[in-house]
Design a protein around this motif. Structure first.
Motif, mmCIF file in Angstrom:
data_model
loop_
_atom_site.group_PDB
_atom_site.id
_atom_site.type_symbol
_atom_site.label_atom_id
_atom_site.label_comp_id
_atom_site.label_asym_id
_atom_site.label_seq_id
_atom_site.Cartn_x
_atom_site.Cartn_y
_atom_site.Cartn_z
ATOM 1 N N ARG A 1 0.838 -1.214 0.000
ATOM 2 C CA ARG A 1 0.000 0.000 0.000
ATOM 3 C C ARG A 1 0.865 1.254 0.000
ATOM 4 O O ARG A 1 0.598 2.220 -0.705
ATOM 5 C CB ARG A 1 -0.933 -0.008 1.224
ATOM 6 N N GLU A 2 1.946 1.200 0.749
ATOM 7 C CA GLU A 2 2.852 2.354 0.832
ATOM 8 C C GLU A 2 3.504 2.604 -0.533
ATOM 9 O O GLU A 2 3.603 3.737 -0.999
ATOM 10 C CB GLU A 2 3.909 2.068 1.927
ATOM 11 N N ILE A 3 3.914 1.517 -1.229
ATOM 12 C CA ILE A 3 4.531 1.655 -2.560
ATOM 13 C C ILE A 3 3.520 2.282 -3.524
ATOM 14 O O ILE A 3 3.830 3.218 -4.263
ATOM 15 C CB ILE A 3 5.019 0.276 -3.076
ATOM 16 N N GLU A 4 2.269 1.762 -3.479
ATOM 17 C CA GLU A 4 1.225 2.299 -4.357
ATOM 18 C C GLU A 4 1.002 3.790 -4.119
ATOM 19 O O GLU A 4 0.888 4.582 -5.025
ATOM 20 C CB GLU A 4 -0.096 1.552 -4.116
ATOM 21 N N ARG A 5 0.983 4.132 -2.834
ATOM 22 C CA ARG A 5 0.750 5.537 -2.478
ATOM 23 C C ARG A 5 1.868 6.410 -3.054
ATOM 24 O O ARG A 5 1.636 7.449 -3.665
ATOM 25 C CB ARG A 5 0.714 5.659 -0.944
ATOM 26 N N LEU A 6 3.126 5.933 -2.907
ATOM 27 C CA LEU A 6 4.262 6.718 -3.395
ATOM 28 C C LEU A 6 4.261 6.789 -4.925
ATOM 29 O O LEU A 6 4.536 7.837 -5.517
ATOM 30 C CB LEU A 6 5.580 6.123 -2.875
ATOM 31 N N GLN A 7 3.893 5.619 -5.558
ATOM 32 C CA GLN A 7 3.831 5.608 -7.032
ATOM 33 C C GLN A 7 2.812 6.632 -7.521
ATOM 34 O O GLN A 7 3.045 7.391 -8.453
ATOM 35 C CB GLN A 7 3.454 4.221 -7.532
ATOM 36 N N CYS A 8 1.669 6.643 -6.866
ATOM 37 C CA CYS A 8 0.610 7.592 -7.212
ATOM 38 C C CYS A 8 1.113 9.025 -7.120
ATOM 39 O O CYS A 8 0.857 9.861 -7.988
ATOM 40 C CB CYS A 8 -0.531 7.442 -6.212
ATOM 41 N N LYS A 9 1.824 9.264 -6.041
ATOM 42 C CA LYS A 9 2.338 10.606 -5.789
ATOM 43 C C LYS A 9 3.291 11.026 -6.916
ATOM 44 O O LYS A 9 3.207 12.129 -7.455
ATOM 45 C CB LYS A 9 3.089 10.600 -4.448
ATOM 46 N N VAL A 10 4.173 10.086 -7.301
ATOM 47 C CA VAL A 10 5.159 10.360 -8.353
ATOM 48 C C VAL A 10 4.427 10.628 -9.670
ATOM 49 O O VAL A 10 4.730 11.600 -10.388
ATOM 50 C CB VAL A 10 6.140 9.171 -8.489
ATOM 51 N N GLU A 11 3.431 9.743 -9.972
ATOM 52 C CA GLU A 11 2.685 9.914 -11.215
ATOM 53 C C GLU A 11 1.984 11.273 -11.278
ATOM 54 O O GLU A 11 2.020 11.965 -12.282
ATOM 55 C CB GLU A 11 1.644 8.792 -11.355
ATOM 56 N N LYS A 12 1.372 11.631 -10.156
ATOM 57 C CA LYS A 12 0.678 12.918 -10.107
ATOM 58 C C LYS A 12 1.640 14.065 -10.366
ATOM 59 O O LYS A 12 1.343 15.002 -11.099
ATOM 60 C CB LYS A 12 0.021 13.098 -8.727
ATOM 61 N N GLN A 13 2.800 13.947 -9.771
ATOM 62 C CA GLN A 13 3.798 14.991 -9.929
ATOM 63 C C GLN A 13 4.227 15.114 -11.398
ATOM 64 O O GLN A 13 4.334 16.200 -11.946
ATOM 65 C CB GLN A 13 5.020 14.681 -9.060
ATOM 66 N N GLU A 14 4.415 13.903 -12.023
ATOM 67 C CA GLU A 14 4.830 13.900 -13.435
ATOM 68 C C GLU A 14 3.754 14.530 -14.317
ATOM 69 O O GLU A 14 4.038 15.327 -15.201
ATOM 70 C CB GLU A 14 5.132 12.477 -13.886
#
Ligand SMILES: Nc1ncnc2c1ncn2[C@@H]1O[C@H](COP(=O)(O)OP(=O)(O)OP(=O)(O)O)[C@@H](O)[C@H]1O
Length: 423
Positions: A391-404
């Motif tokens: 869940r933590e990885i997904e959350r961070l991935q989401c964050k990165v994607e949003k930033q991109e």
């Protein structure tokens, strides 16, 4: 409130004890409680023959002895007994709790076993002391209230779980008082000699009031019948077992768990069949009650005689009660016995034998050690850890994607300094 039928009541199912430290010899604490005279005794013209003197002494007068008898003039009419603490009719439920049981609670939370048992003839006040009433709750509720408060105070540094079971031993059969329809249960001993009750219901709750409701309900399921000595006489031994598991937040995944077990036992009346005018079924019950109390008495005798030597044989196997209380009497437990008597002259014989029985128990020593369990994490717990990490990885991935995405939708923002330079 989750409730689960357990395959056994083992505190350490599947996880061997690795560290049992600090063994210390402890004397069994013996308290005596004298209840008030009741209406029936007053109607019978009974007089008070059990007197509390100071905090620790009880004097029992023999109503059969004639002070005018010249043959008796050189013999004392009194029998004096000394206990760790003595309560008379003035003692409140809270005083009894504070002096006998309160000191056990911290120990249970930090991984020590403890046992409190109420002993005495029918109608002498055992259930009053242990269960009590809504207005005057007994040791069960006071202990649990204190236990939950103490656990709350350690919440920042430790994770605690509490579970309880409540059973009766009636005519040498074990019944689950939280689930009476489950029939008779078996007592088993595991490889480490720890006693288990197969199929007993263990309830987890953190609410003492809720527990009191369960106990009152459970107590209604308890086998009770009127006898000449008590209108609501408990014909069985009732055992409330509370298990506390505590894991420090500071320990790593394979950290040690402290495991404390508290037994609170309301024994059936120790009256003799002749005294209660019991016949038929009641008499058979009396025989069973007396058999287990006799076995308990034999264990107490053997244990009190053996003093410091651990080699002497003590037969715990003679009854279910003594098998269940094996640790409380001869092993790893801080143990308190609260003996009960009526003050009435009409109950002299039972009071005398109760006092002698309790007095003998004072010599018993137990060997107390903290129970530390090495908990190898269950697969289910590892799965939980992995899910959390996912869940933590997904959350961070989401964050990165949003930033991109943000960067792509506002391309000018990053290039701006360069453009400015060109201008
Ligand atoms: N200390 C006390 N103060 C006031 N009432 C008491 C006290 N002890 C006992 N009683 C009353 O005496 C009666 C008998 O007490 P209780 O049922 O606790 O006896 P018991 O020892 O559990 O008997 P049994 O072995 O037959 O179950 C009850 O009505 C109870 O409320």
């Amino acid at each position: 409130m989750p409730s689960r039928p357990a395959a056994g009541s083992s505190p350490a199912r599947g996880s061997p004890a690795v560290g049992e430290v600090e063994p210390k010899d402890q004397q069994v604490m013996v308290a005596l409680r004298i209840r008030p005279l009741n209406d029936l005794e007053l109607e019978d013209g009974a007089t008070v023959i059990a007197h509390k003197v100071g905090d620790q002494v009880v004097v029992l007068m023999d109503p059969g002895e004639d002070p005018e008898d010249p043959l008796r003039t050189h013999q004392s009419r009194e029998k004096t007994f000394i206990f760790d603490t003595v309560f008379d009719q003035q003692a409140s439920q809270e005083e009894v709790y504070r002096a006998t049981t309160q000191h056990l609670v911290e120990g249970v939370i930090s991984g020590y076993n403890a046992t409190v048992f109420a002993y005495g003839p029918s109608g002498a006040g055992k259930t009053h002391t242990m269960l009590g009433t809504d207005a005057e709750p007994g040791i069960y509720l006071q202990t649990l209230t204190h236990l939950f408060r103490a656990i709350e105070e350690t919440r920042d540094s430790a994770d605690c779980s509490v579970s309880m079971s409540y059973l009766e031993i009636y005519n040498e059969a074990i019944r689950d008082l939280l689930n009476p329809s489950s029939g008779f249960l078996d007592l088993r001993e595991d490889a480490r000699g720890s006693i288990q009750i197969a199929g007993i219901t263990e309830v987890s709750t953190s609410n003492a009031q809720e527990i009191m409701q369960l106990l009152t309900k459970g107590n209604r399921q308890r086998t009770q019948e009127p006898t000449a000595a008590n209108q609501t006489s408990s014909r069985s031994h009732a055992v409330l077992q509370v298990t506390v598991r505590q894991r420090s937040r500071a320990t790593d995944l394979a950290g040690a768990v402290r495991l404390g077990r508290l037994f609170m036992v309301d024994l059936a009346g120790s009256e003799r069949a002749s005294q209660t005018q019991n016949r038929g079924v009641r008499m058979k019950e009396g025989a069973h009650i007396n058999r287990s109390l006799l076995a308990l008495g034999n264990c107490i005798n053997a244990l009190s005689e053996k003093g410091g030597s651990r080699a002497q044989y003590v037969n715990f196997r003679d009854s279910k009660l003594t098998r269940l209380l094996k640790d409380a009497l001869g092993g790893n437990s801080r143990t308190v016995m609260i003996a009960h008597v009526s003050p009435a002259s009409t109950h002299f014989e039972e009071s005398r034998s109760t006092l002698l029985y309790a007095y003998r128990a004072k010599n018993i020593k137990t060997r107390v050690k903290r129970n530390l369990l090495k908990v190898s994490y269950h697969i289910a717990q590892y799965t939980d850890v992995i899910s959390d990490l996912r869940r933590e990885i997904e959350r961070l991935q989401c964050k990165v994607e949003k930033q991109e995405e943000q960067e792509q939708s506002e391309p000018g923002v990053q290039d701006a300094p360069e453009k400015l330079q060109m201008v």
